[in-house]
Scaffold this motif. Structure first.
Motif: not given
Length: 208
Positions: A57-65
């Motif tokens: 919850d409430e995160f920023e990612f370049e890419k997420l798997s």
């Protein structure tokens, strides 16, 4: 807990002893693992779980798997700058209030997929056994497949702006409130809604 090749690896195995009359046996005790991360932008993040639940919850990612064999996946309030991949073998997937700049891929073998309030360039959702609910989807390319289960989609857009390719083998199709047969609507449009079910009902509505 250990780090190998810049990868955090966590294994948990808790054994409990039980005695019933003159019999003694051991069972696994369910354990919870919480990982706290700073509120900052992460690059490529890969999360894999064999058995258990995943919450983000409430995160920023370049890419997420995010992948799990057995359990539930709950993601909310995320900012993903490229691609988002979610997969589960047995369990439910919930994705809410998330922006994905490029493509979103969601796959469940057995379980329910519930996506709410998503903005993404493309979204691809497949389920072998289970229902798919996509609510308030802002995307120019929506692709869904269900082998056994219902598909319910609410598109944040205008019906006339989308080419809709709707197909069902055994079930009923409702397109913007009307019962229709398998067919293509607005064949000259670039924006795409591609929905197919082998056994189940399809509902597509528009929120403009």
């Amino acid at each position: 807990i250990k780090i190998e090749n810049d990868t955090l690896k966590i294994k948990a195995k808790v054994i409990q002893d039980w005695r019933l009359f003159n019999f003694k046996f051991k069972t696994r005790k369910v354990s919870n693992i919480k990982i706290y991360l700073p509120k900052e932008n992460f690059n490529d993040v890969f999360i894999t779980l064999t058995s258990g639940n995943i919450y983000l919850d409430e995160f920023e990612f370049e890419k997420l798997s995010v992948n799990a064999t057995s359990g539930n996946i709950n993601l909310a309030n995320l900012e993903v700058k490229t691609d988002l991949n979610i997969g589960i073998t047995s369990g439910n997937i919930k994705l809410k209030s998330t922006n994905v700049s490029n493509e979103t891929f969601i796959k469940a073998v057995s379980g329910r997929i519930n996506v709410d309030n998503i903005k993404t360039e493309k979204i691809r959702v497949t389920a072998t056994s289970g229902n798919i609910i996509l609510n308030n989807i802002n995307s120019s390319n929506i692709y869904t497949r269900a082998t056994s289960g219902n598909i319910d989609i609410l598109v944040n857009g205008v019906k006339e702006d989308y080419r809709a390719e709707l197909n069902v083998t055994s079930g009923t199709i409702y397109y913007d409130g009307m019962k229709v047969k398998s067919q293509t609507f607005n064949s000259n449009k670039e924006n795409l809604i591609d929905v197919s079910a082998t056994s189940g009902n399809i509902k597509v509505k528009f929120k403009d």
